[in-house]
Design a protein around this motif. Structure first.
Motif, PDB file in Angstrom:
ATOM      1  N   SER A  99       0.838  -1.192   0.000  1.00  0.00           N
ATOM      2  CA  SER A  99       0.000   0.000   0.000  1.00  0.00           C
ATOM      3  C   SER A  99       0.876   1.245   0.000  1.00  0.00           C
ATOM      4  CB  SER A  99      -0.905   0.010   1.243  1.00  0.00           C
ATOM      5  OG  SER A  99      -1.412   1.318   1.488  1.00  0.00           O
ATOM      6  N   LEU A 100       0.637   2.117  -0.964  1.00  0.00           N
ATOM      7  CA  LEU A 100       1.443   3.329  -1.099  1.00  0.00           C
ATOM      8  C   LEU A 100       1.356   4.190   0.157  1.00  0.00           C
ATOM      9  CD1 LEU A 100       3.177   5.146  -2.951  1.00  0.00           C
ATOM     10  CD2 LEU A 100       1.036   6.138  -3.803  1.00  0.00           C
ATOM     11  N   LYS A 101       0.137   4.451   0.621  1.00  0.00           N
ATOM     12  CA  LYS A 101      -0.007   5.367   1.752  1.00  0.00           C
ATOM     13  C   LYS A 101       0.449   4.742   3.073  1.00  0.00           C
ATOM     14  CE  LYS A 101      -4.912   4.542   2.947  1.00  0.00           C
ATOM     15  NZ  LYS A 101      -5.264   3.530   1.925  1.00  0.00           N
ATOM     16  N   ASN A 102       0.386   3.405   3.168  1.00  0.00           N
ATOM     17  CA  ASN A 102       0.853   2.750   4.391  1.00  0.00           C
ATOM     18  C   ASN A 102       2.376   2.726   4.486  1.00  0.00           C
ATOM     19  OD1 ASN A 102      -1.763   2.253   5.103  1.00  0.00           O
ATOM     20  ND2 ASN A 102      -1.704   0.050   4.701  1.00  0.00           N
ATOM     21  N   GLU A 103       3.038   2.724   3.345  1.00  0.00           N
ATOM     22  CA  GLU A 103       4.491   2.571   3.332  1.00  0.00           C
ATOM     23  C   GLU A 103       5.245   3.887   3.330  1.00  0.00           C
ATOM     24  OE1 GLU A 103       6.172  -0.262   3.572  1.00  0.00           O
ATOM     25  OE2 GLU A 103       4.335  -1.437   3.651  1.00  0.00           O
ATOM     26  N   VAL A 104       4.688   4.888   2.614  1.00  0.00           N
ATOM     27  CA  VAL A 104       5.475   6.086   2.318  1.00  0.00           C
ATOM     28  C   VAL A 104       4.771   7.338   2.814  1.00  0.00           C
ATOM     29  CG1 VAL A 104       6.578   7.417   0.477  1.00  0.00           C
ATOM     30  CG2 VAL A 104       6.361   4.931   0.257  1.00  0.00           C
ATOM     31  N   ASP A 105       5.540   8.223   3.441  1.00  0.00           N
ATOM     32  CA  ASP A 105       5.075   9.566   3.773  1.00  0.00           C
ATOM     33  C   ASP A 105       5.347  10.426   2.540  1.00  0.00           C
ATOM     34  OD1 ASP A 105       4.932  12.272   4.596  1.00  0.00           O
ATOM     35  OD2 ASP A 105       5.303  11.706   6.678  1.00  0.00           O
ATOM     36  N   HIS A 159      12.193  15.803   0.412  1.00  0.00           N
ATOM     37  CA  HIS A 159      13.580  15.357   0.253  1.00  0.00           C
ATOM     38  C   HIS A 159      13.960  15.087  -1.207  1.00  0.00           C
ATOM     39  CE1 HIS A 159      14.739  15.080   4.449  1.00  0.00           C
ATOM     40  NE2 HIS A 159      13.670  14.374   4.728  1.00  0.00           N
ATOM     41  N   GLY A 160      13.026  15.320  -2.134  1.00  0.00           N
ATOM     42  CA  GLY A 160      13.304  15.081  -3.549  1.00  0.00           C
ATOM     43  C   GLY A 160      13.451  13.612  -3.889  1.00  0.00           C
ATOM     44  N   ILE A 161      12.673  12.774  -3.190  1.00  0.00           N
ATOM     45  CA  ILE A 161      12.774  11.322  -3.382  1.00  0.00           C
ATOM     46  C   ILE A 161      11.574  10.831  -4.190  1.00  0.00           C
ATOM     47  CG2 ILE A 161      12.749   9.096  -2.185  1.00  0.00           C
ATOM     48  CD1 ILE A 161      14.180  10.524   0.148  1.00  0.00           C
ATOM     49  N   GLN A 162      11.856  10.206  -5.314  1.00  0.00           N
ATOM     50  CA  GLN A 162      10.804   9.673  -6.172  1.00  0.00           C
ATOM     51  C   GLN A 162      10.339   8.323  -5.652  1.00  0.00           C
ATOM     52  OE1 GLN A 162      11.914   9.104 -10.287  1.00  0.00           O
ATOM     53  NE2 GLN A 162       9.778   9.095 -10.964  1.00  0.00           N
ATOM     54  N   VAL A 163       9.022   8.109  -5.687  1.00  0.00           N
ATOM     55  CA  VAL A 163       8.455   6.830  -5.262  1.00  0.00           C
ATOM     56  C   VAL A 163       8.029   6.059  -6.507  1.00  0.00           C
ATOM     57  CG1 VAL A 163       6.702   5.687  -3.858  1.00  0.00           C
ATOM     58  CG2 VAL A 163       7.640   7.896  -3.118  1.00  0.00           C
ATOM     59  N   VAL A 164       8.528   4.815  -6.642  1.00  0.00           N
ATOM     60  CA  VAL A 164       8.172   3.976  -7.782  1.00  0.00           C
ATOM     61  C   VAL A 164       7.769   2.590  -7.275  1.00  0.00           C
ATOM     62  CG1 VAL A 164       9.655   5.199  -9.420  1.00  0.00           C
ATOM     63  CG2 VAL A 164      10.577   3.252  -8.150  1.00  0.00           C
ATOM     64  N   ARG A 165       6.989   1.902  -8.079  1.00  0.00           N
ATOM     65  CA  ARG A 165       6.517   0.555  -7.723  1.00  0.00           C
ATOM     66  C   ARG A 165       7.123  -0.457  -8.694  1.00  0.00           C
ATOM     67  NH1 ARG A 165       2.068  -1.316  -4.807  1.00  0.00           N
ATOM     68  NH2 ARG A 165       1.111   0.756  -4.721  1.00  0.00           N
ATOM     69  N   ALA A 188       9.509  -2.250   1.115  1.00  0.00           N
ATOM     70  CA  ALA A 188       9.967  -0.976   0.581  1.00  0.00           C
ATOM     71  C   ALA A 188      11.477  -0.827   0.734  1.00  0.00           C
ATOM     72  CB  ALA A 188       9.262   0.171   1.305  1.00  0.00           C
ATOM     73  N   MET A 189      12.096  -0.216  -0.282  1.00  0.00           N
ATOM     74  CA  MET A 189      13.534   0.029  -0.290  1.00  0.00           C
ATOM     75  C   MET A 189      13.770   1.536  -0.293  1.00  0.00           C
ATOM     76  SD  MET A 189      13.982  -2.598  -3.448  1.00  0.00           S
ATOM     77  CE  MET A 189      15.021  -1.403  -4.267  1.00  0.00           C
ATOM     78  N   PHE A 190      14.594   2.017   0.617  1.00  0.00           N
ATOM     79  CA  PHE A 190      14.987   3.426   0.663  1.00  0.00           C
ATOM     80  C   PHE A 190      16.370   3.536   0.038  1.00  0.00           C
ATOM     81  CE2 PHE A 190      17.318   6.797   2.951  1.00  0.00           C
ATOM     82  CZ  PHE A 190      16.531   7.885   2.635  1.00  0.00           C
ATOM     83  N   ILE A 191      16.477   4.295  -1.048  1.00  0.00           N
ATOM     84  CA  ILE A 191      17.699   4.315  -1.853  1.00  0.00           C
ATOM     85  C   ILE A 191      18.224   5.732  -1.991  1.00  0.00           C
ATOM     86  CG2 ILE A 191      18.695   3.830  -4.118  1.00  0.00           C
ATOM     87  CD1 ILE A 191      17.725   1.295  -2.780  1.00  0.00           C
ATOM     88  N   GLN A 199      11.896   9.306   8.246  1.00  0.00           N
ATOM     89  CA  GLN A 199      10.964  10.371   7.868  1.00  0.00           C
ATOM     90  C   GLN A 199      10.121   9.976   6.663  1.00  0.00           C
ATOM     91  OE1 GLN A 199      13.544  13.712   7.236  1.00  0.00           O
ATOM     92  NE2 GLN A 199      13.770  14.164   9.423  1.00  0.00           N
ATOM     93  N   VAL A 200      10.718   9.178   5.771  1.00  0.00           N
ATOM     94  CA  VAL A 200      10.069   8.857   4.497  1.00  0.00           C
ATOM     95  C   VAL A 200       9.277   7.555   4.559  1.00  0.00           C
ATOM     96  CG1 VAL A 200      10.504   8.332   2.073  1.00  0.00           C
ATOM     97  CG2 VAL A 200      11.788  10.161   3.197  1.00  0.00           C
ATOM     98  N   LEU A 201       9.798   6.547   5.242  1.00  0.00           N
ATOM     99  CA  LEU A 201       9.120   5.255   5.317  1.00  0.00           C
ATOM    100  C   LEU A 201       8.254   5.177   6.570  1.00  0.00           C
ATOM    101  CD1 LEU A 201      11.843   2.666   4.224  1.00  0.00           C
ATOM    102  CD2 LEU A 201      10.106   3.786   2.827  1.00  0.00           C
ATOM    103  N   ARG A 202       6.966   5.052   6.380  1.00  0.00           N
ATOM    104  CA  ARG A 202       6.055   4.959   7.537  1.00  0.00           C
ATOM    105  C   ARG A 202       6.248   3.653   8.299  1.00  0.00           C
ATOM    106  NH1 ARG A 202       2.158   8.878   7.321  1.00  0.00           N
ATOM    107  NH2 ARG A 202       1.553   9.684   5.280  1.00  0.00           N
ATOM    108  N   ILE A 203       6.405   2.546   7.560  1.00  0.00           N
ATOM    109  CA  ILE A 203       6.448   1.242   8.208  1.00  0.00           C
ATOM    110  C   ILE A 203       7.663   1.126   9.114  1.00  0.00           C
ATOM    111  CG2 ILE A 203       7.718  -0.035   6.411  1.00  0.00           C
ATOM    112  CD1 ILE A 203       4.494  -1.290   8.044  1.00  0.00           C
ATOM    113  N   GLY A 204       8.783   1.664   8.631  1.00  0.00           N
ATOM    114  CA  GLY A 204       9.978   1.659   9.465  1.00  0.00           C
ATOM    115  C   GLY A 204       9.792   2.504  10.705  1.00  0.00           C
ATOM    116  N   ARG A 205       9.085   3.616  10.555  1.00  0.00           N
ATOM    117  CA  ARG A 205       8.851   4.525  11.669  1.00  0.00           C
ATOM    118  C   ARG A 205       8.020   3.842  12.752  1.00  0.00           C
ATOM    119  NH1 ARG A 205       5.518   9.441   9.775  1.00  0.00           N
ATOM    120  NH2 ARG A 205       7.174   9.445   8.229  1.00  0.00           N
ATOM    121  N   GLU A 206       7.010   3.088  12.312  1.00  0.00           N
ATOM    122  CA  GLU A 206       6.145   2.410  13.284  1.00  0.00           C
ATOM    123  C   GLU A 206       6.893   1.304  14.014  1.00  0.00           C
ATOM    124  OE1 GLU A 206       2.988   1.143  10.824  1.00  0.00           O
ATOM    125  OE2 GLU A 206       2.262   3.174  10.438  1.00  0.00           O
ATOM    126  N   LYS A 207       7.714   0.547  13.272  1.00  0.00           N
ATOM    127  CA  LYS A 207       8.441  -0.558  13.893  1.00  0.00           C
ATOM    128  C   LYS A 207       9.477  -0.070  14.892  1.00  0.00           C
ATOM    129  CE  LYS A 207       8.134  -3.901  10.095  1.00  0.00           C
ATOM    130  NZ  LYS A 207       8.880  -4.558   9.012  1.00  0.00           N
TER     131      LYS A 207
END
Length: 262
Positions: A65-71, A78-84, A91-94, A182-190
């Protein structure tokens, strides 16, 4: 060919290496589909591709889920593009220079009769050997994580279609844990109850574990693969690049694909 099953051996194939100059996040995910289909159709030999990143990105799995994973607001700031991508997994933070990403495109016969759990470990065995040669006692943590006593190193994902398998891995070389959270919601919750220092420990970059340049680790991986299976340098064809650009326009670059799982 393995007598016990219809499984092929790695050395049954004439492996090709693709290690092009940095590409955009959208080009990378589109090429995964193009190259998987080309190997499935027999137009391309089984291939190992090393990704070089031209821009920062968050790459989410096909089922996430896009909204569950990414802020989205933080990613934009931060100028970070989100792609699927077309494979599963997380999710991978690159950020360019901070990750080691590769894909293997092979006939499905390479993993014939294997469970997903066994196939993941089998496809990454050369990397565990390479890391071991560099002094890292890496191991596979089912279903799809590469880890060591220092912490998680990376994760894998797969996709199978048309008689071929795509095996995709991203390993952390270095990481900005604050930005990632800041960017990954799932990591923030864990990790919210453990603080940012725990985030850095949970994903422990290869830079801190080896003290080596990223290029040296990639070189060891490629040499290990070459010694075990054979590997010949190759380049992307004009047709493959054109197919990727078409897929970006029609699929990967569209809001519909990005929000496939809202």
């Amino acid at each position: 060919m393995n007598d016990a099953t219809n499984r092929s051996a790695w050395t049954d194939f004439n492996w090709r290496l693709l290690h092009p100059a940095p590409l955009s996040p959208l080009q990378h995910v589109a090429l995964d589909q193009v190259l998987l289909d080309e190997v499935a159709a027999g137009r391309r030999a089984p291939t190992l591709r090393i990704w070089e990143w031209g821009a920062p990105a968050v790459v989410i799995g096909i089922f996430q889920s896009l909204k569950n994973e990414v802020d989205a607001q933080a990613a934009q700031a931060h100028g970070i593009q989100v792609v699927r991508r077309i494979s599963g997994g997380g999710a991978m933070f690159i950020e360019p220079g901070n990750a080691i990403t590769y894909s293997i495109y092979a006939p499905l016969s390479l993993v014939d009769g294997m469970s997903f759990r066994d196939a993941y470990a089998y496809m990454d065995d050369f990397v565990l050997q390479a890391l071991g040669d560099l002094g890292i006692k890496a191991r596979y943590q089912p279903l799809n994580d590469i880890t060591s006593d220092g912490g998680k190193i990376g994760g894998a994902a797969q996709a199978r279609r048309g008689g071929a398998v795509l095996h995709h891995v991203t390993m952390a070389y270095d990481i900005d844990a604050v930005k990632m959270l800041q960017v990954l919601r799932i990591g923030r919750e864990k990790l919210s109850d453990k603080g940012t220092t725990s985030a850095a420990k949970r994903v422990d970059p290869l830079r801190s574990q080896t003290g080596l340049p990223r290029e040296a680790i990639i070189a060891r991986m490629l040499e290990t693969f070459r010694q075990r299976n054979g590997l010949r340098d190759d380049t992307l064809t004009a047709e493959e690049l054109a197919q990727a650009e078409r897929l970006i326009r029609e699929k990967f670059g569209t809001p519909e694909w990005q929000s496939k799982v809202p």
